[in-house]
Motif scaffolding. Sequence first.
Motif, PDB file in Angstrom:
ATOM      1  N   ASN A 160     -13.050  -2.669  12.003  1.00 11.70           N
ATOM      2  CA  ASN A 160     -11.645  -2.363  12.318  1.00 11.70           C
ATOM      3  C   ASN A 160     -10.713  -2.735  11.174  1.00 11.70           C
ATOM      4  O   ASN A 160      -9.505  -2.514  11.262  1.00 11.70           O
ATOM      5  CB  ASN A 160     -11.213  -3.085  13.596  1.00 11.70           C
ATOM      6  N   ARG A 161     -11.279  -3.284  10.097  1.00 12.53           N
ATOM      7  CA  ARG A 161     -10.470  -3.662   8.929  1.00 12.53           C
ATOM      8  C   ARG A 161     -10.935  -2.930   7.669  1.00 12.53           C
ATOM      9  O   ARG A 161     -10.738  -3.404   6.564  1.00 12.53           O
ATOM     10  CB  ARG A 161     -10.522  -5.174   8.705  1.00 12.53           C
ATOM     11  N   ALA A 162     -11.563  -1.781   7.837  1.00 10.03           N
ATOM     12  CA  ALA A 162     -11.997  -1.014   6.673  1.00 10.03           C
ATOM     13  C   ALA A 162     -10.776  -0.529   5.885  1.00 10.03           C
ATOM     14  O   ALA A 162      -9.656  -0.458   6.416  1.00 10.03           O
ATOM     15  CB  ALA A 162     -12.845   0.173   7.106  1.00 10.03           C
ATOM     16  N   ILE A 163     -10.994  -0.231   4.629  1.00 13.57           N
ATOM     17  CA  ILE A 163      -9.889   0.136   3.737  1.00 13.57           C
ATOM     18  C   ILE A 163     -10.247   1.413   2.981  1.00 13.57           C
ATOM     19  O   ILE A 163     -11.380   1.584   2.517  1.00 13.57           O
ATOM     20  CB  ILE A 163      -9.601  -0.987   2.725  1.00 13.57           C
ATOM     21  N   LEU A 164      -9.276   2.287   2.874  1.00  8.87           N
ATOM     22  CA  LEU A 164      -9.408   3.485   2.047  1.00  8.87           C
ATOM     23  C   LEU A 164      -8.541   3.310   0.812  1.00  8.87           C
ATOM     24  O   LEU A 164      -7.335   3.087   0.917  1.00  8.87           O
ATOM     25  CB  LEU A 164      -8.966   4.726   2.815  1.00  8.87           C
ATOM     26  N   HIS A 165      -9.158   3.380  -0.361  1.00  9.73           N
ATOM     27  CA  HIS A 165      -8.438   3.274  -1.630  1.00  9.73           C
ATOM     28  C   HIS A 165      -8.291   4.691  -2.195  1.00  9.73           C
ATOM     29  O   HIS A 165      -9.293   5.397  -2.377  1.00  9.73           O
ATOM     30  CB  HIS A 165      -9.199   2.396  -2.616  1.00  9.73           C
ATOM     31  N   ARG A 166      -7.070   5.097  -2.479  1.00 10.19           N
ATOM     32  CA  ARG A 166      -6.807   6.452  -2.973  1.00 10.19           C
ATOM     33  C   ARG A 166      -5.884   6.394  -4.180  1.00 10.19           C
ATOM     34  O   ARG A 166      -4.899   5.655  -4.199  1.00 10.19           O
ATOM     35  CB  ARG A 166      -6.180   7.316  -1.878  1.00 10.19           C
ATOM     36  N   GLU A 167      -6.194   7.195  -5.186  1.00  9.94           N
ATOM     37  CA  GLU A 167      -5.353   7.280  -6.373  1.00  9.94           C
ATOM     38  C   GLU A 167      -4.172   8.208  -6.096  1.00  9.94           C
ATOM     39  O   GLU A 167      -4.351   9.377  -5.755  1.00  9.94           O
ATOM     40  CB  GLU A 167      -6.148   7.791  -7.568  1.00  9.94           C
ATOM     41  N   ILE A 168      -2.982   7.657  -6.220  1.00  8.36           N
ATOM     42  CA  ILE A 168      -1.753   8.418  -5.995  1.00  8.36           C
ATOM     43  C   ILE A 168      -0.835   8.189  -7.185  1.00  8.36           C
ATOM     44  O   ILE A 168      -0.495   7.054  -7.510  1.00  8.36           O
ATOM     45  CB  ILE A 168      -1.046   7.984  -4.696  1.00  8.36           C
ATOM     46  N   ASN A 169      -0.471   9.271  -7.851  1.00 10.85           N
ATOM     47  CA  ASN A 169       0.415   9.188  -9.016  1.00 10.85           C
ATOM     48  C   ASN A 169      -0.112   8.222 -10.076  1.00 10.85           C
ATOM     49  O   ASN A 169       0.628   7.411 -10.639  1.00 10.85           O
ATOM     50  CB  ASN A 169       1.829   8.787  -8.597  1.00 10.85           C
ATOM     51  N   GLY A 170      -1.424   8.275 -10.302  1.00 10.92           N
ATOM     52  CA  GLY A 170      -2.011   7.492 -11.382  1.00 10.92           C
ATOM     53  C   GLY A 170      -2.400   6.073 -11.046  1.00 10.92           C
ATOM     54  O   GLY A 170      -2.914   5.360 -11.901  1.00 10.92           O
ATOM     55  N   GLU A 171      -2.190   5.612  -9.805  1.00  6.75           N
ATOM     56  CA  GLU A 171      -2.590   4.265  -9.433  1.00  6.75           C
ATOM     57  C   GLU A 171      -3.206   4.263  -8.038  1.00  6.75           C
ATOM     58  O   GLU A 171      -2.856   5.090  -7.193  1.00  6.75           O
ATOM     59  CB  GLU A 171      -1.404   3.297  -9.478  1.00  6.75           C
ATOM     60  N   TYR A 172      -4.156   3.322  -7.823  1.00  6.39           N
ATOM     61  CA  TYR A 172      -4.828   3.254  -6.540  1.00  6.39           C
ATOM     62  C   TYR A 172      -3.974   2.491  -5.535  1.00  6.39           C
ATOM     63  O   TYR A 172      -3.408   1.438  -5.841  1.00  6.39           O
ATOM     64  CB  TYR A 172      -6.194   2.574  -6.670  1.00  6.39           C
ATOM     65  N   LYS A 173      -3.868   3.046  -4.326  1.00  2.00           N
ATOM     66  CA  LYS A 173      -3.195   2.392  -3.217  1.00  2.00           C
ATOM     67  C   LYS A 173      -4.178   2.252  -2.068  1.00  2.00           C
ATOM     68  O   LYS A 173      -5.097   3.064  -1.924  1.00  2.00           O
ATOM     69  CB  LYS A 173      -1.964   3.194  -2.789  1.00  2.00           C
ATOM     70  N   SER A 174      -3.988   1.200  -1.255  1.00  5.71           N
ATOM     71  CA  SER A 174      -4.937   0.886  -0.189  1.00  5.71           C
ATOM     72  C   SER A 174      -4.313   1.139   1.177  1.00  5.71           C
ATOM     73  O   SER A 174      -3.145   0.820   1.407  1.00  5.71           O
ATOM     74  CB  SER A 174      -5.382  -0.583  -0.295  1.00  5.71           C
ATOM     75  N   PHE A 175      -5.135   1.703   2.082  1.00  2.90           N
ATOM     76  CA  PHE A 175      -4.683   2.041   3.423  1.00  2.90           C
ATOM     77  C   PHE A 175      -5.713   1.566   4.442  1.00  2.90           C
ATOM     78  O   PHE A 175      -6.915   1.677   4.212  1.00  2.90           O
ATOM     79  CB  PHE A 175      -4.475   3.549   3.565  1.00  2.90           C
ATOM     80  N   GLY A 176      -5.241   1.054   5.559  1.00  2.00           N
ATOM     81  CA  GLY A 176      -6.141   0.561   6.584  1.00  2.00           C
ATOM     82  C   GLY A 176      -6.839   1.678   7.339  1.00  2.00           C
ATOM     83  O   GLY A 176      -6.254   2.708   7.647  1.00  2.00           O
ATOM     84  N   LEU A 177      -8.123   1.452   7.639  1.00  2.00           N
ATOM     85  CA  LEU A 177      -8.913   2.362   8.465  1.00  2.00           C
ATOM     86  C   LEU A 177      -9.477   1.583   9.642  1.00  2.00           C
ATOM     87  O   LEU A 177      -9.843   0.418   9.496  1.00  2.00           O
ATOM     88  CB  LEU A 177     -10.079   2.964   7.670  1.00  2.00           C
ATOM     89  N   ASP A 178      -9.591   2.229  10.785  1.00  2.00           N
ATOM     90  CA  ASP A 178     -10.193   1.599  11.960  1.00  2.00           C
ATOM     91  C   ASP A 178     -11.496   2.318  12.281  1.00  2.00           C
ATOM     92  O   ASP A 178     -11.537   3.226  13.120  1.00  2.00           O
ATOM     93  CB  ASP A 178      -9.233   1.650  13.155  1.00  2.00           C
ATOM     94  N   LEU A 179     -12.569   1.913  11.597  1.00  2.00           N
ATOM     95  CA  LEU A 179     -13.859   2.542  11.830  1.00  2.00           C
ATOM     96  C   LEU A 179     -14.403   2.214  13.215  1.00  2.00           C
ATOM     97  O   LEU A 179     -15.155   3.005  13.796  1.00  2.00           O
ATOM     98  CB  LEU A 179     -14.870   2.091  10.764  1.00  2.00           C
TER      99      LEU A 179
END
Length: 212
Positions: A160-179
């Motif tokens: 329930n604390r998984a994280i999705l890291h995505r590159e946005i505008n040249g830098e990685y940002k982290s978002f919570g996922l609830d697997l």
Amino acid sequence: MTSFTFMRMGLVAILGLLVTACAGLPSSAEMPPASELEAEPYEIGVGDTISIHVWRNPELGQSIVVRPDGYISMPLMGDVKAEGKKPEQLAAEISDNLGEFIRTPEVTVMVTNPLSKEFRNRIRVTGQVGAPQSVAFQPGMTVLDVVLMAGGVTDFAADNRAILHREINGEYKSFGLDLEAILTDGDMRTNHSLQPGDVISVPRKQLFRGEL
């Protein structure tokens, strides 16, 4: 009220503060959908296999791998710089040069094996999954697809604390996922479509959170 009760209340308060401090990641529902991100025009790179077709002159066509120096070799023309050019740019350059030897050449260039972008166009899943791995991106791929490809989550996963890291505008940002919600409850609100370069990390359960 006993001293034990005070200690217990204090411990609960501390744990509450720690959990709150670590829950600051935005939900992945806040990230821009992958479909809104415009694909960059493809540029030929070292190791790519390209197919060159010259209309009405099949002897000049070929399938060739871009050399480590970024060049290819063409009949009549010799070495031609291919690295860093879009396929249509390379086709136009070849056409111009062949115009010295044949009348009104019509050239098309296709990238048949984009090896240079292989690792950029991959999805990674790490942490508490059955088999952490890097997989080739396919259109329509979702969080659930990749987690299942990695063998699902382990018994020690804080899913329930998984994280999705995505590159946005040249830098990685982290978002919570609830697997946990996805895998156990069928709640697909965070089962988002993925895009090349995404990284999913699944942390381990922690004692201070009461997960063990």
